[in-house]
Scaffold this motif. Structure first.
Motif, PDB file in Angstrom:
ATOM      1  N   PRO A  17       0.804  -1.224   0.000  1.00 58.04           N
ATOM      2  CA  PRO A  17       0.000   0.000   0.000  1.00 58.04           C
ATOM      3  C   PRO A  17       0.840   1.278   0.000  1.00 58.04           C
ATOM      4  N   MET A  18       2.004   1.232   0.635  1.00 52.74           N
ATOM      5  CA  MET A  18       2.862   2.416   0.640  1.00 52.74           C
ATOM      6  C   MET A  18       3.339   2.749  -0.767  1.00 52.74           C
ATOM      7  N   ALA A  19       3.702   1.731  -1.534  1.00 55.54           N
ATOM      8  CA  ALA A  19       4.167   1.961  -2.906  1.00 55.54           C
ATOM      9  C   ALA A  19       3.045   2.531  -3.764  1.00 55.54           C
ATOM     10  N   MET A  20       1.834   1.994  -3.624  1.00 56.10           N
ATOM     11  CA  MET A  20       0.713   2.509  -4.409  1.00 56.10           C
ATOM     12  C   MET A  20       0.372   3.940  -4.005  1.00 56.10           C
ATOM     13  N   THR A  21       0.427   4.227  -2.718  1.00 56.21           N
ATOM     14  CA  THR A  21       0.154   5.591  -2.254  1.00 56.21           C
ATOM     15  C   THR A  21       1.186   6.554  -2.814  1.00 56.21           C
ATOM     16  N   PHE A  22       2.455   6.164  -2.767  1.00 51.98           N
ATOM     17  CA  PHE A  22       3.523   6.999  -3.311  1.00 51.98           C
ATOM     18  C   PHE A  22       3.316   7.249  -4.804  1.00 51.98           C
ATOM     19  N   LEU A  23       3.003   6.195  -5.558  1.00 51.25           N
ATOM     20  CA  LEU A  23       2.802   6.353  -6.997  1.00 51.25           C
ATOM     21  C   LEU A  23       1.598   7.247  -7.286  1.00 51.25           C
ATOM     22  N   THR A  41      -3.114  15.556 -21.132  1.00 50.75           N
ATOM     23  CA  THR A  41      -3.693  14.310 -21.632  1.00 50.75           C
ATOM     24  C   THR A  41      -2.638  13.217 -21.701  1.00 50.75           C
ATOM     25  N   ASN A  42      -1.460  13.556 -22.227  1.00 50.41           N
ATOM     26  CA  ASN A  42      -0.383  12.567 -22.317  1.00 50.41           C
ATOM     27  C   ASN A  42       0.078  12.120 -20.935  1.00 50.41           C
ATOM     28  N   THR A  43       0.183  13.053 -20.022  1.00 50.09           N
ATOM     29  CA  THR A  43       0.645  12.723 -18.676  1.00 50.09           C
ATOM     30  C   THR A  43      -0.382  11.863 -17.945  1.00 50.09           C
ATOM     31  N   ILE A  44      -1.650  12.185 -18.102  1.00 50.80           N
ATOM     32  CA  ILE A  44      -2.696  11.368 -17.472  1.00 50.80           C
ATOM     33  C   ILE A  44      -2.655   9.955 -18.035  1.00 50.80           C
ATOM     34  N   LEU A  45      -2.487   9.826 -19.342  1.00 54.02           N
ATOM     35  CA  LEU A  45      -2.418   8.507 -19.968  1.00 54.02           C
ATOM     36  C   LEU A  45      -1.213   7.723 -19.460  1.00 54.02           C
ATOM     37  N   GLN A  46      -0.055   8.365 -19.396  1.00 53.72           N
ATOM     38  CA  GLN A  46       1.151   7.684 -18.921  1.00 53.72           C
ATOM     39  C   GLN A  46       0.983   7.203 -17.487  1.00 53.72           C
ATOM     40  N   TRP A  47       0.495   8.078 -16.610  1.00 48.29           N
ATOM     41  CA  TRP A  47       0.347   7.689 -15.210  1.00 48.29           C
ATOM     42  C   TRP A  47      -0.779   6.683 -15.029  1.00 48.29           C
ATOM     43  N   GLY A  48      -1.798   6.742 -15.861  1.00 49.26           N
ATOM     44  CA  GLY A  48      -2.854   5.730 -15.806  1.00 49.26           C
ATOM     45  C   GLY A  48      -2.303   4.351 -16.124  1.00 49.26           C
ATOM     46  N   ILE A  49      -1.452   4.268 -17.118  1.00 48.93           N
ATOM     47  CA  ILE A  49      -0.836   2.987 -17.476  1.00 48.93           C
ATOM     48  C   ILE A  49       0.086   2.512 -16.363  1.00 48.93           C
ATOM     49  N   ILE A  50       0.878   3.417 -15.807  1.00 49.96           N
ATOM     50  CA  ILE A  50       1.792   3.040 -14.718  1.00 49.96           C
ATOM     51  C   ILE A  50       1.009   2.507 -13.522  1.00 49.96           C
ATOM     52  N   LEU A  51      -0.045   3.205 -13.131  1.00 47.17           N
ATOM     53  CA  LEU A  51      -0.842   2.751 -11.983  1.00 47.17           C
ATOM     54  C   LEU A  51      -1.553   1.436 -12.289  1.00 47.17           C
ATOM     55  N   PHE A  52      -2.033   1.274 -13.531  1.00 41.37           N
ATOM     56  CA  PHE A  52      -2.707   0.045 -13.934  1.00 41.37           C
ATOM     57  C   PHE A  52      -1.763  -1.156 -13.861  1.00 41.37           C
ATOM     58  N   ILE A  53      -0.499  -0.953 -14.210  1.00 39.91           N
ATOM     59  CA  ILE A  53       0.477  -2.051 -14.180  1.00 39.91           C
ATOM     60  C   ILE A  53       0.917  -2.357 -12.753  1.00 39.91           C
ATOM     61  N   PHE A  54       1.150  -1.329 -11.943  1.00 40.20           N
ATOM     62  CA  PHE A  54       1.713  -1.563 -10.616  1.00 40.20           C
ATOM     63  C   PHE A  54       0.685  -1.915  -9.553  1.00 40.20           C
ATOM     64  N   PHE A  55      -0.606  -1.711  -9.813  1.00 37.44           N
ATOM     65  CA  PHE A  55      -1.616  -2.089  -8.830  1.00 37.44           C
ATOM     66  C   PHE A  55      -1.622  -3.603  -8.573  1.00 37.44           C
TER      67      PHE A  55
END
Length: 83
Positions: A17-23, A41-55
């Motif tokens: 949970p700490m890693a997800m909170t940090f991300l 838009t590009n930044t939201i897409l990039q971070w959406g993909i990062i969060l989707f992979i690391f969850f």
């Protein structure tokens, strides 16, 4: 060794949970720093993909830590016949 496994299990359960909170906090900061709509838009897409992979990775860390803390890995099989 069993105490070390239990201690590390607690570490993994807290680390997930700490890693997800940090991300998530980093994603909010980075999206807030963008100035134009295209960048945003590009930044939201990039971070959406990062969060989707690391969850799922974070969830796996918590599950692995829970089983280590419970003592499921205290006796490991030495051969495939013991499984």
């Amino acid at each position: 060794m069993k105490a070390v496994k239990k201690f590390l299990g607690l570490i993994w359960m807290v680390l997930g949970p700490m890693a997800m909170t940090f991300l998530f906090i980093q994603a909010i900061e980075k999206v807030g720093l963008t100035h134009t709509d295209i960048e945003r838009t590009n930044t939201i897409l990039q971070w959406g993909i990062i969060l989707f992979i690391f969850f799922p990775i974070s969830l796996g860390l918590m599950i692995f830590g829970f089983y280590a803390w419970k003592g499921e890995y205290d006796q490991l099989p030495e051969s495939s016949e013991e499984i």
